[in-house]
Design a protein around this motif. Structure first.
Motif, PDB file in Angstrom:
ATOM      1  N   LEU A   7       4.476   9.559   5.881  1.00 38.95           N
ATOM      2  CA  LEU A   7       4.692  10.983   6.101  1.00 38.95           C
ATOM      3  C   LEU A   7       6.181  11.302   6.101  1.00 38.95           C
ATOM      4  O   LEU A   7       6.636  12.236   5.421  1.00 38.95           O
ATOM      5  CB  LEU A   7       4.066  11.406   7.438  1.00 38.95           C
ATOM      6  N   PHE A   8       6.966  10.507   6.835  1.00 41.43           N
ATOM      7  CA  PHE A   8       8.392  10.775   6.934  1.00 41.43           C
ATOM      8  C   PHE A   8       9.162  10.306   5.706  1.00 41.43           C
ATOM      9  O   PHE A   8      10.277  10.766   5.473  1.00 41.43           O
ATOM     10  CB  PHE A   8       8.963  10.170   8.225  1.00 41.43           C
ATOM     11  N   LEU A   9       8.573   9.403   4.926  1.00 39.67           N
ATOM     12  CA  LEU A   9       9.176   9.075   3.633  1.00 39.67           C
ATOM     13  C   LEU A   9       9.162  10.322   2.753  1.00 39.67           C
ATOM     14  O   LEU A   9      10.153  10.635   2.081  1.00 39.67           O
ATOM     15  CB  LEU A   9       8.418   7.934   2.958  1.00 39.67           C
ATOM     16  N   ALA A  10       8.030  11.041   2.761  1.00 43.37           N
ATOM     17  CA  ALA A  10       7.933  12.286   1.989  1.00 43.37           C
ATOM     18  C   ALA A  10       8.885  13.340   2.534  1.00 43.37           C
ATOM     19  O   ALA A  10       9.564  14.048   1.769  1.00 43.37           O
ATOM     20  CB  ALA A  10       6.494  12.802   2.015  1.00 43.37           C
ATOM     21  N   VAL A  11       8.963  13.441   3.866  1.00 42.06           N
ATOM     22  CA  VAL A  11       9.882  14.403   4.490  1.00 42.06           C
ATOM     23  C   VAL A  11      11.326  14.073   4.131  1.00 42.06           C
ATOM     24  O   VAL A  11      12.111  14.941   3.752  1.00 42.06           O
ATOM     25  CB  VAL A  11       9.702  14.410   6.027  1.00 42.06           C
ATOM     26  N   GLY A  12      11.673  12.786   4.240  1.00 43.40           N
ATOM     27  CA  GLY A  12      13.037  12.355   3.933  1.00 43.40           C
ATOM     28  C   GLY A  12      13.393  12.563   2.476  1.00 43.40           C
ATOM     29  O   GLY A  12      14.515  12.960   2.149  1.00 43.40           O
ATOM     30  N   PHE A  13      12.441  12.308   1.574  1.00 46.71           N
ATOM     31  CA  PHE A  13      12.688  12.506   0.145  1.00 46.71           C
ATOM     32  C   PHE A  13      12.962  13.976  -0.158  1.00 46.71           C
ATOM     33  O   PHE A  13      13.949  14.318  -0.819  1.00 46.71           O
ATOM     34  CB  PHE A  13      11.472  12.032  -0.667  1.00 46.71           C
ATOM     35  N   GLY A  14      12.090  14.850   0.334  1.00 52.27           N
ATOM     36  CA  GLY A  14      12.268  16.274   0.074  1.00 52.27           C
ATOM     37  C   GLY A  14      13.536  16.821   0.703  1.00 52.27           C
ATOM     38  O   GLY A  14      14.276  17.595   0.081  1.00 52.27           O
ATOM     39  N   ALA A  15      13.806  16.404   1.945  1.00 54.33           N
ATOM     40  CA  ALA A  15      14.990  16.895   2.643  1.00 54.33           C
ATOM     41  C   ALA A  15      16.274  16.446   1.959  1.00 54.33           C
ATOM     42  O   ALA A  15      17.216  17.229   1.788  1.00 54.33           O
ATOM     43  CB  ALA A  15      14.971  16.410   4.094  1.00 54.33           C
ATOM     44  N   GLN A  16      16.333  15.176   1.531  1.00 54.53           N
ATOM     45  CA  GLN A  16      17.543  14.669   0.880  1.00 54.53           C
ATOM     46  C   GLN A  16      17.714  15.251  -0.509  1.00 54.53           C
ATOM     47  O   GLN A  16      18.839  15.479  -0.963  1.00 54.53           O
ATOM     48  CB  GLN A  16      17.487  13.144   0.792  1.00 54.53           C
ATOM     49  N   LEU A  17      16.610  15.513  -1.201  1.00 53.88           N
ATOM     50  CA  LEU A  17      16.698  16.130  -2.527  1.00 53.88           C
ATOM     51  C   LEU A  17      17.333  17.506  -2.418  1.00 53.88           C
ATOM     52  O   LEU A  17      18.220  17.858  -3.198  1.00 53.88           O
ATOM     53  CB  LEU A  17      15.303  16.235  -3.154  1.00 53.88           C
ATOM     54  N   VAL A  53      23.137   7.667   8.101  1.00 51.57           N
ATOM     55  CA  VAL A  53      24.115   6.639   7.736  1.00 51.57           C
ATOM     56  C   VAL A  53      23.718   6.014   6.392  1.00 51.57           C
ATOM     57  O   VAL A  53      24.565   5.788   5.515  1.00 51.57           O
ATOM     58  CB  VAL A  53      24.206   5.556   8.827  1.00 51.57           C
ATOM     59  N   PHE A  54      22.441   5.754   6.225  1.00 49.19           N
ATOM     60  CA  PHE A  54      21.953   5.119   4.999  1.00 49.19           C
ATOM     61  C   PHE A  54      21.812   6.130   3.857  1.00 49.19           C
ATOM     62  O   PHE A  54      22.246   5.877   2.731  1.00 49.19           O
ATOM     63  CB  PHE A  54      20.609   4.441   5.266  1.00 49.19           C
ATOM     64  N   THR A  55      21.199   7.274   4.157  1.00 51.84           N
ATOM     65  CA  THR A  55      21.033   8.282   3.104  1.00 51.84           C
ATOM     66  C   THR A  55      22.382   8.865   2.701  1.00 51.84           C
ATOM     67  O   THR A  55      22.598   9.194   1.534  1.00 51.84           O
ATOM     68  CB  THR A  55      20.105   9.409   3.580  1.00 51.84           C
ATOM     69  N   GLY A  56      23.292   8.973   3.676  1.00 51.09           N
ATOM     70  CA  GLY A  56      24.626   9.498   3.375  1.00 51.09           C
ATOM     71  C   GLY A  56      25.399   8.577   2.452  1.00 51.09           C
ATOM     72  O   GLY A  56      26.121   9.044   1.564  1.00 51.09           O
ATOM     73  N   ALA A  57      25.252   7.273   2.655  1.00 50.21           N
ATOM     74  CA  ALA A  57      25.934   6.307   1.788  1.00 50.21           C
ATOM     75  C   ALA A  57      25.423   6.421   0.358  1.00 50.21           C
ATOM     76  O   ALA A  57      26.203   6.431  -0.605  1.00 50.21           O
ATOM     77  CB  ALA A  57      25.726   4.889   2.313  1.00 50.21           C
ATOM     78  N   ALA A  58      24.096   6.539   0.204  1.00 50.49           N
ATOM     79  CA  ALA A  58      23.511   6.678  -1.134  1.00 50.49           C
ATOM     80  C   ALA A  58      23.924   7.995  -1.772  1.00 50.49           C
ATOM     81  O   ALA A  58      24.239   8.060  -2.971  1.00 50.49           O
ATOM     82  CB  ALA A  58      21.986   6.584  -1.047  1.00 50.49           C
ATOM     83  N   LEU A 212      12.304   8.219   7.002  1.00 52.00           N
ATOM     84  CA  LEU A 212      13.386   9.149   6.643  1.00 52.00           C
ATOM     85  C   LEU A 212      14.454   8.444   5.815  1.00 52.00           C
ATOM     86  O   LEU A 212      14.965   9.002   4.834  1.00 52.00           O
ATOM     87  CB  LEU A 212      14.026   9.729   7.911  1.00 52.00           C
ATOM     88  N   ILE A 213      14.781   7.224   6.206  1.00 49.56           N
ATOM     89  CA  ILE A 213      15.799   6.454   5.482  1.00 49.56           C
ATOM     90  C   ILE A 213      15.328   6.145   4.062  1.00 49.56           C
ATOM     91  O   ILE A 213      16.046   6.384   3.088  1.00 49.56           O
ATOM     92  CB  ILE A 213      16.113   5.143   6.230  1.00 49.56           C
ATOM     93  N   VAL A 217      17.097   7.678   0.653  1.00 51.92           N
ATOM     94  CA  VAL A 217      17.791   6.778  -0.274  1.00 51.92           C
ATOM     95  C   VAL A 217      17.220   6.912  -1.686  1.00 51.92           C
ATOM     96  O   VAL A 217      17.952   6.878  -2.679  1.00 51.92           O
ATOM     97  CB  VAL A 217      17.688   5.321   0.219  1.00 51.92           C
ATOM     98  N   ILE A 218      15.912   7.097  -1.793  1.00 54.31           N
ATOM     99  CA  ILE A 218      15.280   7.260  -3.110  1.00 54.31           C
ATOM    100  C   ILE A 218      15.731   8.566  -3.770  1.00 54.31           C
ATOM    101  O   ILE A 218      15.988   8.624  -4.981  1.00 54.31           O
ATOM    102  CB  ILE A 218      13.744   7.239  -2.979  1.00 54.31           C
ATOM    103  N   ALA A 219      15.837   9.630  -2.981  1.00 56.25           N
ATOM    104  CA  ALA A 219      16.147  10.954  -3.535  1.00 56.25           C
ATOM    105  C   ALA A 219      17.622  11.147  -3.861  1.00 56.25           C
ATOM    106  O   ALA A 219      17.960  11.955  -4.734  1.00 56.25           O
ATOM    107  CB  ALA A 219      15.697  12.040  -2.552  1.00 56.25           C
ATOM    108  N   ALA A 220      18.522  10.433  -3.178  1.00 53.28           N
ATOM    109  CA  ALA A 220      19.964  10.678  -3.304  1.00 53.28           C
ATOM    110  C   ALA A 220      20.496  10.616  -4.741  1.00 53.28           C
ATOM    111  O   ALA A 220      21.236  11.514  -5.158  1.00 53.28           O
ATOM    112  CB  ALA A 220      20.739   9.718  -2.400  1.00 53.28           C
ATOM    113  N   PRO A 221      20.185   9.597  -5.518  1.00 54.15           N
ATOM    114  CA  PRO A 221      20.717   9.541  -6.889  1.00 54.15           C
ATOM    115  C   PRO A 221      20.244  10.698  -7.761  1.00 54.15           C
ATOM    116  O   PRO A 221      20.991  11.203  -8.603  1.00 54.15           O
ATOM    117  CB  PRO A 221      20.182   8.198  -7.426  1.00 54.15           C
ATOM    118  N   ILE A 222      18.997  11.131  -7.552  1.00 53.12           N
ATOM    119  CA  ILE A 222      18.466  12.256  -8.330  1.00 53.12           C
ATOM    120  C   ILE A 222      19.215  13.531  -7.987  1.00 53.12           C
ATOM    121  O   ILE A 222      19.580  14.311  -8.871  1.00 53.12           O
ATOM    122  CB  ILE A 222      16.960  12.425  -8.027  1.00 53.12           C
ATOM    123  N   ALA A 223      19.465  13.748  -6.699  1.00 53.25           N
ATOM    124  CA  ALA A 223      20.132  14.964  -6.252  1.00 53.25           C
ATOM    125  C   ALA A 223      21.555  15.068  -6.792  1.00 53.25           C
ATOM    126  O   ALA A 223      22.008  16.149  -7.180  1.00 53.25           O
ATOM    127  CB  ALA A 223      20.153  15.009  -4.718  1.00 53.25           C
TER     128      ALA A 223
END
Length: 257
Positions: A7-17, A53-58, A212-213, A217-223
């Protein structure tokens, strides 16, 4: 594996995108999701910043690769954000951060309206030349720590409302957020180790944080790529609409609570 992870993987992906493309919303969306599960504001902020920290690095790596970063702005903005984040963390672990939330929402709405006006007028963007990036970072870092999400809405919206180039504003803000997240996470750890703040909730919601992490991390390169290719005016409209919508939504939440 715990269902909360997916659930939070989906939330984290959408939020980071959204955050990587528009320079805001990861903290707001992620914190709101945790609060809806009954997590306290301080624990939610600590969890989200650990993930940041992790999503920000990506995200920073992606924006640097796509040349969306203004290096002259990055340093003072990061330093200010680190100081403000540490101060905000101390306040959040001492008093109720909800007390200043209405002021953040008001600022958010005003900045959103200004950005929409500039998009409507098709105002030409300039280079990142705001005269006080350090103080701006300090304010953004403070609100980010207190609200669990506020760095992007404060910093990105202020840069864009002053006429900055959307790509550079978003890329620089997202890259600086990495250092802010590290500082805030370290401050929460220090508060726990010194006995200033005690919480067991982060351990209880570990799978949510890991989700969330992973999603971020998955969404960051796309964004980072989307930010590079979108037309500037379209990007400006999208940011303005998002800011106003977030402000209205949070305002309604304050009234209902």
């Amino acid at each position: 594996m715990d269902p909360d992870f997916w659930l939070f993987l989906a939330v984290g992906f959408g939020a980071q995108l959204v955050d990587g493309c528009l320079g805001m919303a990861y903290g707001v969306v992620s914190t709101s999701a945790l609060l809806s599960m009954g997590v306290t504001p301080a624990a939610a902020s600590a969890s989200v910043h650990a993930a940041k920290v992790f999503t920000g690095a990506a995200s920073a790596a992606s924006h640097v690769a796509h040349r969306n970063v203004d290096w002259r702005m990055l340093v003072p903005l990061s330093i200010g954000g680190v100081v403000g984040g540490c101060l905000g963390t101390y306040l959040l672990t001492s008093v109720n951060g909800e007390l200043i939330r209405p002021f953040v929402v008001g600022w958010l709405f005003i900045m959103g309206v200004v950005i929409l006006y500039r998009a409507w007028r098709n105002a030409r963007p300039k280079g990142l030349s705001i005269h006080a990036p350090g103080p701006l970072g300090l304010i953004g870092g403070f609100f980010d720590a207190v609200g669990g999400g506020g760095w992007g809405p404060v910093v990105t919206s202020t840069l864009l409302s002053s006429g900055e180039n959307p790509r550079k504003a978003i890329g620089t803000t997202n890259s600086a957020e990495l250092f802010v997240a590290i500082a805030i996470s370290a401050s929460f750890i220090t508060a726990v180790l010194t006995g200033h703040w005690r919480s067991t909730e982060m351990a209880d919601h570990l799978w949510s944080v890991l989700g969330l992490i992973a999603g971020g991390v998955i969404a960051a390169p796309i964004a980072g790529w989307v930010t590079k290719v979108l037309p500037i005016r379209v990007l400006t409209w999208m940011v303005g609409i998002l800011i106003v919508a977030l402000a209205i939504w949070q305002g309604v939440q304050i009234i209902l609570s």
